[in-house]
Design a protein around this motif. Sequence first.
Motif, PDB file in Angstrom:
ATOM      1  N   ARG A  41      14.615   0.344  -7.715  1.00 32.57           N
ATOM      2  CA  ARG A  41      15.321   0.145  -8.988  1.00 32.57           C
ATOM      3  C   ARG A  41      15.331   1.451  -9.767  1.00 32.57           C
ATOM      4  NH1 ARG A  41      12.394  -2.838 -12.286  1.00 32.57           N
ATOM      5  NH2 ARG A  41      10.557  -2.756 -10.975  1.00 32.57           N
ATOM      6  N   ASP A  42      16.455   1.736 -10.373  1.00 35.76           N
ATOM      7  CA  ASP A  42      16.633   2.971 -11.143  1.00 35.76           C
ATOM      8  C   ASP A  42      15.613   3.083 -12.271  1.00 35.76           C
ATOM      9  OD1 ASP A  42      18.069   5.290 -12.278  1.00 35.76           O
ATOM     10  OD2 ASP A  42      18.506   3.861 -13.888  1.00 35.76           O
ATOM     11  N   ASN A  43      15.030   4.274 -12.382  1.00 34.17           N
ATOM     12  CA  ASN A  43      14.184   4.591 -13.528  1.00 34.17           C
ATOM     13  C   ASN A  43      14.509   5.989 -14.047  1.00 34.17           C
ATOM     14  OD1 ASN A  43      12.174   4.144 -15.458  1.00 34.17           O
ATOM     15  ND2 ASN A  43      10.620   5.126 -14.205  1.00 34.17           N
ATOM     16  N   GLY A  44      15.690   6.478 -13.693  1.00 37.73           N
ATOM     17  CA  GLY A  44      16.116   7.804 -14.136  1.00 37.73           C
ATOM     18  C   GLY A  44      16.894   8.500 -13.046  1.00 37.73           C
ATOM     19  N   ALA A  45      18.205   8.508 -13.182  1.00 35.59           N
ATOM     20  CA  ALA A  45      19.078   9.124 -12.171  1.00 35.59           C
ATOM     21  C   ALA A  45      18.783  10.618 -12.036  1.00 35.59           C
ATOM     22  CB  ALA A  45      20.537   8.900 -12.553  1.00 35.59           C
ATOM     23  N   PRO A  46      19.176  11.215 -10.922  1.00 37.16           N
ATOM     24  CA  PRO A  46      18.944  12.649 -10.728  1.00 37.16           C
ATOM     25  C   PRO A  46      19.559  13.480 -11.850  1.00 37.16           C
ATOM     26  CG  PRO A  46      19.723  11.644  -8.696  1.00 37.16           C
ATOM     27  CD  PRO A  46      19.858  10.607  -9.774  1.00 37.16           C
ATOM     28  N   GLY A  47      18.808  14.460 -12.283  1.00 36.68           N
ATOM     29  CA  GLY A  47      19.320  15.352 -13.307  1.00 36.68           C
ATOM     30  C   GLY A  47      18.256  16.285 -13.824  1.00 36.68           C
ATOM     31  N   PRO A  48      18.690  17.282 -14.605  1.00 36.50           N
ATOM     32  CA  PRO A  48      17.728  18.214 -15.194  1.00 36.50           C
ATOM     33  C   PRO A  48      16.896  17.525 -16.264  1.00 36.50           C
ATOM     34  CG  PRO A  48      19.986  18.771 -15.854  1.00 36.50           C
ATOM     35  CD  PRO A  48      20.074  17.606 -14.930  1.00 36.50           C
ATOM     36  N   PRO A  82       2.256  -2.453 -11.426  1.00 37.88           N
ATOM     37  CA  PRO A  82       3.043  -1.294 -11.846  1.00 37.88           C
ATOM     38  C   PRO A  82       2.200  -0.343 -12.677  1.00 37.88           C
ATOM     39  CG  PRO A  82       3.548  -3.186 -13.203  1.00 37.88           C
ATOM     40  CD  PRO A  82       2.588  -3.657 -12.136  1.00 37.88           C
ATOM     41  N   GLY A  83       2.783   0.774 -12.958  1.00 37.98           N
ATOM     42  CA  GLY A  83       2.120   1.737 -13.822  1.00 37.98           C
ATOM     43  C   GLY A  83       1.724   3.015 -13.128  1.00 37.98           C
ATOM     44  N   ARG A  84       1.745   3.016 -11.818  1.00 36.47           N
ATOM     45  CA  ARG A  84       1.406   4.240 -11.100  1.00 36.47           C
ATOM     46  C   ARG A  84       2.640   5.139 -11.036  1.00 36.47           C
ATOM     47  NH1 ARG A  84      -0.765  -0.083  -8.576  1.00 36.47           N
ATOM     48  NH2 ARG A  84      -3.023  -0.125  -8.461  1.00 36.47           N
ATOM     49  N   HIS A  85       2.429   6.442 -11.080  1.00 37.65           N
ATOM     50  CA  HIS A  85       3.523   7.405 -10.988  1.00 37.65           C
ATOM     51  C   HIS A  85       3.135   8.472  -9.989  1.00 37.65           C
ATOM     52  CE1 HIS A  85       5.806  10.992 -12.888  1.00 37.65           C
ATOM     53  NE2 HIS A  85       6.498  10.476 -11.911  1.00 37.65           N
ATOM     54  N   THR A  95      -3.734  10.715  -1.558  1.00 31.14           N
ATOM     55  CA  THR A  95      -3.853   9.599  -2.483  1.00 31.14           C
ATOM     56  C   THR A  95      -3.183   8.388  -1.856  1.00 31.14           C
ATOM     57  OG1 THR A  95      -3.582   8.927  -4.788  1.00 31.14           O
ATOM     58  CG2 THR A  95      -1.738  10.106  -3.783  1.00 31.14           C
ATOM     59  N   GLY A  96      -3.307   7.251  -2.495  1.00 30.96           N
ATOM     60  CA  GLY A  96      -2.678   6.058  -1.953  1.00 30.96           C
ATOM     61  C   GLY A  96      -2.497   4.980  -2.988  1.00 30.96           C
ATOM     62  N   ILE A  97      -1.715   3.974  -2.604  1.00 27.87           N
ATOM     63  CA  ILE A  97      -1.444   2.849  -3.495  1.00 27.87           C
ATOM     64  C   ILE A  97      -1.492   1.543  -2.705  1.00 27.87           C
ATOM     65  CG2 ILE A  97      -0.023   4.176  -5.099  1.00 27.87           C
ATOM     66  CD1 ILE A  97       2.446   2.886  -3.777  1.00 27.87           C
ATOM     67  N   PRO A  98      -1.842   0.464  -3.377  1.00 29.50           N
ATOM     68  CA  PRO A  98      -1.739  -0.851  -2.745  1.00 29.50           C
ATOM     69  C   PRO A  98      -0.297  -1.343  -2.799  1.00 29.50           C
ATOM     70  CG  PRO A  98      -2.672  -1.073  -4.938  1.00 29.50           C
ATOM     71  CD  PRO A  98      -2.461   0.396  -4.696  1.00 29.50           C
ATOM     72  N   VAL A  99       0.122  -2.073  -1.765  1.00 31.40           N
ATOM     73  CA  VAL A  99       1.459  -2.671  -1.713  1.00 31.40           C
ATOM     74  C   VAL A  99       1.308  -4.151  -1.380  1.00 31.40           C
ATOM     75  CG1 VAL A  99       2.607  -0.510  -1.094  1.00 31.40           C
ATOM     76  CG2 VAL A  99       1.820  -2.043   0.716  1.00 31.40           C
ATOM     77  N   SER A 100       2.177  -4.952  -1.940  1.00 35.85           N
ATOM     78  CA  SER A 100       2.051  -6.400  -1.756  1.00 35.85           C
ATOM     79  C   SER A 100       2.608  -6.880  -0.424  1.00 35.85           C
ATOM     80  CB  SER A 100       2.743  -7.142  -2.901  1.00 35.85           C
ATOM     81  OG  SER A 100       4.123  -6.839  -2.923  1.00 35.85           O
ATOM     82  N   ASN A 101       3.578  -6.173   0.124  1.00 33.38           N
ATOM     83  CA  ASN A 101       4.207  -6.588   1.379  1.00 33.38           C
ATOM     84  C   ASN A 101       4.415  -5.349   2.230  1.00 33.38           C
ATOM     85  OD1 ASN A 101       6.644  -6.940   3.177  1.00 33.38           O
ATOM     86  ND2 ASN A 101       6.390  -9.052   2.466  1.00 33.38           N
ATOM     87  N   ASP A 150       9.520   1.402  -6.941  1.00 28.71           N
ATOM     88  CA  ASP A 150       9.415   0.833  -5.600  1.00 28.71           C
ATOM     89  C   ASP A 150       9.340  -0.691  -5.696  1.00 28.71           C
ATOM     90  OD1 ASP A 150       6.762   0.060  -6.162  1.00 28.71           O
ATOM     91  OD2 ASP A 150       5.874   1.352  -4.638  1.00 28.71           O
ATOM     92  N   PRO A 151       9.263  -1.412  -4.570  1.00 29.69           N
ATOM     93  CA  PRO A 151       9.234  -2.878  -4.631  1.00 29.69           C
ATOM     94  C   PRO A 151       8.090  -3.467  -5.456  1.00 29.69           C
ATOM     95  CG  PRO A 151       9.790  -2.176  -2.417  1.00 29.69           C
ATOM     96  CD  PRO A 151       9.402  -0.935  -3.191  1.00 29.69           C
ATOM     97  N   ASP A 152       7.000  -2.710  -5.659  1.00 36.87           N
ATOM     98  CA  ASP A 152       5.873  -3.201  -6.449  1.00 36.87           C
ATOM     99  C   ASP A 152       5.876  -2.674  -7.877  1.00 36.87           C
ATOM    100  OD1 ASP A 152       4.287  -4.921  -4.652  1.00 36.87           O
ATOM    101  OD2 ASP A 152       4.195  -3.102  -3.430  1.00 36.87           O
ATOM    102  N   GLY A 153       6.912  -1.960  -8.269  1.00 33.17           N
ATOM    103  CA  GLY A 153       7.014  -1.477  -9.641  1.00 33.17           C
ATOM    104  C   GLY A 153       6.398  -0.116  -9.894  1.00 33.17           C
ATOM    105  N   ASN A 154       5.969   0.593  -8.837  1.00 33.09           N
ATOM    106  CA  ASN A 154       5.442   1.937  -9.008  1.00 33.09           C
ATOM    107  C   ASN A 154       6.591   2.914  -9.257  1.00 33.09           C
ATOM    108  OD1 ASN A 154       2.545   1.501  -8.348  1.00 33.09           O
ATOM    109  ND2 ASN A 154       3.441   0.769  -6.446  1.00 33.09           N
TER     110      ASN A 154
END
Length: 127
Positions: free
Chosen positions: A91-98, A64-67, A5-11, A113-117
């Motif tokens: 940017r943090d979206n959920g620190a490591p944990g169960p 954004p919106g891809r996971h 699979t793949g994603i577009p990146v702005s830079n 990631d830098p593009d919000g994925n």
Amino acid sequence: MIDHTGIPVSNWASAQAFYDAAFAPLGIKLLSIVPEQFTGGVKVGGYGRTKPDFWLNESGETGPGRHYAFTASSRAEVDAFYAAAIAAGGRDNGAPGPRPHYHENYYGAFVFDPDGNNIEAVCHAPE
């Protein structure tokens, strides 16, 4: 089921720096860069462990919106992924944990990631 699979990146440079750092603890690296003569001048590269499974292509149309979740062989790898991704500008979206509400033995970490994925490392091995 999914081969790649793949994603577009702005830079491209920013994305490559982020993914090189974030994927290193998982044993994932940039394995292929497609010559621009075959891509119409667009930068395209594939990451993986043994073959390119996750592709980046530079594009003016990102969003954004891809996971995407990547397997880790241990909880320590999940922790290292998170630390490397944050240090590389994620940017943090959920620190490591169960995350038992997802599934038994689910241990994950999430970063944007830098593009919000939403990029995740997950280990399903018991403690």
